[in-house]
Design an enzyme around this catalytic site. Structure first.
Site, PDB file in Angstrom:
ATOM      1  N   SER A   1     -16.582 -41.787  12.596  1.00  0.00           N
ATOM      2  CA  SER A   1     -17.434 -41.463  13.745  1.00  0.00           C
ATOM      3  C   SER A   1     -17.770 -39.984  13.714  1.00  0.00           C
ATOM      4  O   SER A   1     -16.843 -39.149  13.707  1.00  0.00           O
ATOM      5  CB  SER A   1     -16.700 -41.777  15.050  1.00  0.00           C
ATOM      6  OG  SER A   1     -17.315 -41.067  16.121  1.00  0.00           O
TER       7      SER A   1
ATOM      8  N   HIS B   1     -20.597 -44.083  11.808  1.00  0.00           N
ATOM      9  CA  HIS B   1     -20.596 -44.533  13.206  1.00  0.00           C
ATOM     10  C   HIS B   1     -21.136 -43.425  14.092  1.00  0.00           C
ATOM     11  O   HIS B   1     -20.666 -42.275  14.034  1.00  0.00           O
ATOM     12  CB  HIS B   1     -19.157 -44.892  13.604  1.00  0.00           C
ATOM     13  CG  HIS B   1     -19.002 -45.511  14.963  1.00  0.00           C
ATOM     14  ND1 HIS B   1     -19.200 -46.864  15.186  1.00  0.00           N
ATOM     15  CD2 HIS B   1     -18.684 -44.965  16.149  1.00  0.00           C
ATOM     16  CE1 HIS B   1     -18.979 -47.110  16.485  1.00  0.00           C
ATOM     17  NE2 HIS B   1     -18.662 -45.992  17.085  1.00  0.00           N
TER      18      HIS B   1
ATOM     19  N   ASP C   1     -21.726 -42.331  17.945  1.00  0.00           N
ATOM     20  CA  ASP C   1     -21.361 -42.586  19.344  1.00  0.00           C
ATOM     21  C   ASP C   1     -22.390 -41.966  20.280  1.00  0.00           C
ATOM     22  O   ASP C   1     -22.435 -40.743  20.437  1.00  0.00           O
ATOM     23  CB  ASP C   1     -19.967 -42.006  19.628  1.00  0.00           C
ATOM     24  CG  ASP C   1     -18.879 -42.885  19.062  1.00  0.00           C
ATOM     25  OD1 ASP C   1     -17.988 -42.376  18.361  1.00  0.00           O
ATOM     26  OD2 ASP C   1     -18.921 -44.101  19.318  1.00  0.00           O
TER      27      ASP C   1
ATOM     28  N   MET D   1     -23.733 -41.326  23.911  1.00  0.00           N
ATOM     29  CA  MET D   1     -23.207 -41.291  25.277  1.00  0.00           C
ATOM     30  C   MET D   1     -24.216 -40.605  26.199  1.00  0.00           C
ATOM     31  O   MET D   1     -24.814 -39.596  25.816  1.00  0.00           O
ATOM     32  CB  MET D   1     -21.885 -40.529  25.308  1.00  0.00           C
ATOM     33  CG  MET D   1     -20.829 -41.113  24.381  1.00  0.00           C
ATOM     34  SD  MET D   1     -19.305 -40.137  24.477  1.00  0.00           S
ATOM     35  CE  MET D   1     -18.417 -40.844  23.091  1.00  0.00           C
TER      36      MET D   1
ATOM     37  N   HIS E   1     -23.334 -47.024  18.307  1.00  0.00           N
ATOM     38  CA  HIS E   1     -22.529 -47.544  19.434  1.00  0.00           C
ATOM     39  C   HIS E   1     -23.107 -46.964  20.706  1.00  0.00           C
ATOM     40  O   HIS E   1     -22.969 -45.765  20.973  1.00  0.00           O
ATOM     41  CB  HIS E   1     -21.073 -47.093  19.214  1.00  0.00           C
ATOM     42  CG  HIS E   1     -20.132 -47.431  20.329  1.00  0.00           C
ATOM     43  ND1 HIS E   1     -18.873 -46.884  20.399  1.00  0.00           N
ATOM     44  CD2 HIS E   1     -20.236 -48.254  21.399  1.00  0.00           C
ATOM     45  CE1 HIS E   1     -18.242 -47.356  21.469  1.00  0.00           C
ATOM     46  NE2 HIS E   1     -19.053 -48.186  22.099  1.00  0.00           N
TER      47      HIS E   1
ATOM     48  N   MET F   1     -23.054 -46.230  24.285  1.00  0.00           N
ATOM     49  CA  MET F   1     -22.251 -46.117  25.501  1.00  0.00           C
ATOM     50  C   MET F   1     -23.161 -45.492  26.568  1.00  0.00           C
ATOM     51  O   MET F   1     -23.015 -44.339  26.992  1.00  0.00           O
ATOM     52  CB  MET F   1     -21.015 -45.239  25.249  1.00  0.00           C
ATOM     53  CG  MET F   1     -19.986 -45.915  24.364  1.00  0.00           C
ATOM     54  SD  MET F   1     -18.705 -44.802  23.788  1.00  0.00           S
ATOM     55  CE  MET F   1     -19.494 -44.210  22.287  1.00  0.00           C
TER      56      MET F   1
ATOM     57  N   MET G   1     -12.800 -51.487  22.145  1.00  0.00           N
ATOM     58  CA  MET G   1     -12.482 -50.097  22.451  1.00  0.00           C
ATOM     59  C   MET G   1     -10.980 -49.983  22.648  1.00  0.00           C
ATOM     60  O   MET G   1     -10.412 -50.655  23.508  1.00  0.00           O
ATOM     61  CB  MET G   1     -13.208 -49.629  23.716  1.00  0.00           C
ATOM     62  CG  MET G   1     -14.706 -49.451  23.559  1.00  0.00           C
ATOM     63  SD  MET G   1     -15.153 -48.414  22.170  1.00  0.00           S
ATOM     64  CE  MET G   1     -14.407 -46.854  22.657  1.00  0.00           C
TER      65      MET G   1
ATOM     66  N   ASP H   1     -12.249 -49.123  17.808  1.00  0.00           N
ATOM     67  CA  ASP H   1     -12.781 -47.771  17.970  1.00  0.00           C
ATOM     68  C   ASP H   1     -11.929 -46.988  18.969  1.00  0.00           C
ATOM     69  O   ASP H   1     -11.922 -47.280  20.159  1.00  0.00           O
ATOM     70  CB  ASP H   1     -14.225 -47.875  18.498  1.00  0.00           C
ATOM     71  CG  ASP H   1     -14.895 -46.532  18.684  1.00  0.00           C
ATOM     72  OD1 ASP H   1     -16.114 -46.528  18.932  1.00  0.00           O
ATOM     73  OD2 ASP H   1     -14.211 -45.495  18.592  1.00  0.00           O
TER      74      ASP H   1
HETATM   75  C1  DX5 Z   1     -14.790 -42.919  22.266  1.00  0.00           C
HETATM   76  C2  DX5 Z   1     -15.350 -42.689  20.891  1.00  0.00           C
HETATM   77  C3  DX5 Z   1     -14.185 -42.351  19.966  1.00  0.00           C
HETATM   78  C4  DX5 Z   1     -14.592 -42.047  18.565  1.00  0.00           C
HETATM   79  C5  DX5 Z   1     -13.374 -42.115  17.662  1.00  0.00           C
HETATM   80  O1  DX5 Z   1     -15.802 -43.200  23.135  1.00  0.00           O
HETATM   81  O2  DX5 Z   1     -16.035 -43.845  20.450  1.00  0.00           O
HETATM   82  O3  DX5 Z   1     -13.332 -43.471  19.958  1.00  0.00           O
HETATM   83  O4  DX5 Z   1     -15.522 -42.931  18.115  1.00  0.00           O
HETATM   84  O5  DX5 Z   1     -12.593 -41.001  17.958  1.00  0.00           O
HETATM   85  P1  DX5 Z   1     -11.066 -40.910  17.523  1.00  0.00           P
HETATM   86  O6  DX5 Z   1     -10.906 -41.616  16.193  1.00  0.00           O
HETATM   87  O7  DX5 Z   1     -10.801 -39.428  17.419  1.00  0.00           O
HETATM   88  O8  DX5 Z   1     -10.309 -41.584  18.616  1.00  0.00           O
HETATM   89 ZN    ZN Z   2     -17.820 -45.657  18.992  1.00  0.00          ZN
END
Ligand code: DX5
Ligand code: ZN
Length: 220
Positions: free
Chosen positions: A10, A35, A37, A39, A68, A70, A139, A177
């Site tokens: 990620s 990946h 993320d 947000m 992903h 969010m 998650m 994740d």
């Molecule tokens: C949370 C993110 C994290 C990220 C991974 O919303 O989606 O989970 O991808 O981060 P680590 O591996 O540092 O938990």
């Molecule tokens: Zn993610």
């Protein structure tokens, strides 16, 4: 399909001032997907990046881009992310009223469809969509930030999804994740998980290539 083992770094925890160089390092380590993320500061209490960064990642790597979402109202941005280069688009079950329609639309637009569930959402809520999704994301932290503590109950949810996949002869991939690293990735893999989203256990290391190789070796 269900025996695939995929490392998906990620970039949430990457150094954005050197993003293409860091993607190269994890590619050298055998990363399978990148990946992203996304947000919006509403669905989760953090704000990251949008389609423009996915376009930049697309110019940097040939690896599949695993987006992903969010965000609130993901239907409004699915097409934009796919046009920007997303190969896979995952929405949150908690945020989509017409999940069957949304997953169908992602596939119609040419991407693989995925649905994510937060730590407090039971796997049973997904029964009616297992035949029309390519991936289910568990998650294993409360979404919003990297480097959080892994929630142990997530392993049971992976096993539940693996049983559901067997029982109904479905062929979705299971992804996890949050808080994944060398201490729990084997257990997650043995429970049936296919794809492992890893942020800080790779990008916070001095040698990101070696960290990726180590994680890949554990699950191969
Ligand atoms: C949370 C993110 C994290 C990220 C991974 O919303 O989606 O989970 O991808 O981060 P680590 O591996 O540092 O938990
Ligand atoms: Zn993610």
């Amino acid at each position: 399909m269900k025996n695939e083992k995929i490392i998906a770094p990620s970039i949430l925890n990457a150094d954005f001032a050197n993003l293409s160089q860091q993607i190269r390092l994890v590619e050298l380590g055998g990363a399978d997907w990148i990946h992203c993320d996304i947000m919006d500061g509403k669905f989760v209490p953090n704000l990251t990046f949008g389609p423009v960064v996915v376009q930049a990642v697309k110019r940097t790597t040939k690896l599949p881009i695993d987006v992903h979402l969010m965000i609130e109202n993901p239907d409004s941005l699915i097409e934009n992310f796919i046009e920007s280069g997303a190969n896979r688009v995952t929405v949150h079950q908690e945020e989509v009223i017409h999940l069957n329609r949304t997953l169908t639309r992602i596939r119609e637009l040419g991407a693989k469809a995925g649905v994510a569930i937060n730590p407090s959402t039971p796997t049973s809520t997904l029964r009616e969509i297992i035949e029309i999704t390519d991936l289910i994301l568990v998650m294993s932290v409360n979404p919003g930030f990297g480097a959080q503590k892994f929630i142990p109950g997530s392993i049971r949810k992976i096993s539940e999804l693996n049983e559901m996949r067997e029982k109904f002869s479905a062929d979705f991939l299971i992804e996890v994740d949050g808080g994944v690293g060398t201490g729990n990735i084997k257990q997650l893999s043995d429970a049936g998980c296919n794809a492992f989203v890893i942020g800080s256990s790779i990008f916070s290391k001095d040698n990101m290539t070696a960290a990726t190789v180590e994680l890949k070796n554990i699950i191969s």
